[in-house]
Write an enzyme that holds these catalytic residues in place. Structure first.
Site, PDB file in Angstrom:
ATOM      1  N   LYS A 125      39.681  37.519  52.465  1.00 26.16           N
ATOM      2  CA  LYS A 125      38.692  38.567  51.897  1.00 26.16           C
ATOM      3  C   LYS A 125      39.442  39.551  52.285  1.00 26.16           C
ATOM      4  CE  LYS A 125      35.089  35.453  49.956  1.00 26.16           C
ATOM      5  NZ  LYS A 125      34.590  34.763  51.480  1.00 26.16           N
ATOM      6  N   LYS A 228      43.209  27.932  43.049  1.00 25.25           N
ATOM      7  CA  LYS A 228      42.021  27.022  42.828  1.00 25.25           C
ATOM      8  C   LYS A 228      41.265  27.866  41.868  1.00 25.25           C
ATOM      9  CE  LYS A 228      39.568  29.159  46.575  1.00 25.25           C
ATOM     10  NZ  LYS A 228      37.917  29.024  47.242  1.00 25.25           N
ATOM     11  N   LYS A 231      35.367  32.140  41.484  1.00 28.96           N
ATOM     12  CA  LYS A 231      34.657  33.561  41.241  1.00 28.96           C
ATOM     13  C   LYS A 231      35.830  34.321  41.280  1.00 28.96           C
ATOM     14  CE  LYS A 231      30.037  31.392  41.753  1.00 28.96           C
ATOM     15  NZ  LYS A 231      29.236  30.905  43.071  1.00 28.96           N
TER      16      LYS A 231
END
Ligand code: TYM
Length: 363
Positions: A125, A228, A231
């Site tokens: 992130k 994977k 979102k």
């Protein structure tokens, strides 16, 4: 007492405690469903289950306030539509339990900045937020040295694993059903629990583990040929997708030019489709397409049509119930009011002990 697969033996009279949560960012996708929610559903009859909506965790990526609120309601409706039963499980919103943020502050006193900075999800992130592309980029240097970076990687993102550990430890959870991507956080939870016990010379927290009914933790792949479903990857099939949207997404899934020789190993994008098929289709259907791939007669168009059909069998009934429940604000708020009350009672007991153990005592 548990057997080798972490399945509680029937002899246990006190039910084992299960805790898990999902961040309120948008809607639930097939990764959330198979990695987490479908396990919740299978556990709620036999365990003392406490499932929540992790809205404080969602704040770490600074969502629009209105959207955050909508997402909380969406996920609650999706939990209920999928079959979570508020009479069997405690269902609550994380921010409705103020004991959690207080214990988060306390536990943070025993968590190292270094170990948090080495967490894979933080690095991912932070790298994204800082616009770093290279594998070897030095995040630490960029965060500390670059003035403009200061607010882009917030402290909440760094201490995300502390908050998650508190979600789990505040309930003294035995099992935490999650997908593969959350296992590192679970490992940290156990480490923080051991550290707390050893620092204060107590045997207070246990060491919770993932729960997979004896199998492996799941990583549901996306439709774009990469890793994977997620979102932020934009490769999701949502439980709320209507029939047309869902079919379109599946028909557009990335494949390849087809097998070049018999019995060849499928490329990653094609293997991903097989993995999805294994989740939603009957074993003989999967075998049919595996065989067709092996003898090179496979037509990806047919396989995708079948896959879409089988996904819809799972998602459409849930979708209908979501639309129904989502519009019933009164019911939604009743469920979480009752859930918060129960969750707070459990959490208050733990917080009281933790304060006492750490020396925060009334004068
Ligand atoms: P979140 O919201 O990213 O995901 C919720 C759950 O869905 C699983 N999952 C997947 N499983 C398999 N394949 C995928 N592609 C996939 N994508 C998501 C995740 O593993 C997770 O189980 N930090 C957590 C939320 C959380 C939590 C907790 C979980 C906060 N506190 C305490 C358990 C216990 C998260 O961000 O999950």
């Amino acid at each position: 007492m548990t057997d080798q697969n972490n399945t509680p033996s029937q002899a246990d009279d006190k039910k084992k405690i299960v805790v898990s949560g999902i961040r309120s960012t948008g809607n639930l996708h097939l990764g959330n469903y198979y990695g987490a929610l479908s396990k919740f559903l299978r556990m709620q009859d036999d365990y003392d289950c406490r499932f929540f909506i992790a809205d404080l965790h969602a704040l770490t990526t600074n969502p629009d306030p209105k959207q955050l609120h909508e997402s909380v309601k969406n996920i609650l409706a999706e939990y209920l539509a999928a079959g979570l039963d508020p009479e069997k499980s405690t269902l609550y919103v994380q921010s409705d339990v103020p004991e959690i943020p207080e214990m988060y502050l306390l536990l943070n006193m025993h968590v190292g900045i270094g170990e948090l900075m080495r967490t894979a999800s933080f690095k991912d992130k932070a790298r994204k937020a800082l616009g770093l592309t290279g594998e070897g980029d030095e995040i630490e240097k960029e965060i500390i040295g670059n003035e403009k970076s200061q607010a882009r990687v917030n402290a909440g993102l760094l201490t995300y694993p502390t908050l998650m550990a508190v979600d789990i430890l505040i309930h003294h959870a035995d099992f935490v059903p999650v997908g593969k991507d959350q296992e590192q956080h679970l490992e940290l939870t156990r480490r923080f629990a051991r550290r707390f016990n050893s620092f204060y010379g107590v045997d207070y927290f246990g060491e919770p583990v993932n729960f997979n009914f004896g199998g492996e933790a799941l990583k549901v792949p996306g439709l774009d040929g990469s890793g994977k479903m997620g979102k932020s990857e934009g490769n999701c099939i949502y439980l709320i997708d209507d029939e047309k949207t869902l079919r379109k997404k599946v028909m557009r899934a990335v494949t390849d030019e087809g097998p070049k020789e018999p019995n060849q190993k499928p490329s990653q994008p094609v293997e991903n489709l097989f993995t999805l098929m294994e989740l939603v289709s009957e074993p003989e259907v999967v075998k049919h397409y595996r065989d067709a791939y092996a003898d090179m007669s496979i037509r990806y168009g047919d396989m995708k049509k079948q896959l879409a059909e089988d996904i819809l069998k799972v998602t459409l009934p849930i979708r209908e119930r979501i639309l129904d429940i989502r519009s019933n604000d009164e019911y939604l708020s009743k469920v979480v009011r009752q859930g918060a009350e129960r969750a707070r009672a459990f959490a208050a007991d733990t917080l009281k002990d933790v304060r006492e153990i750490m020396g925060i005592r009334k004068i």
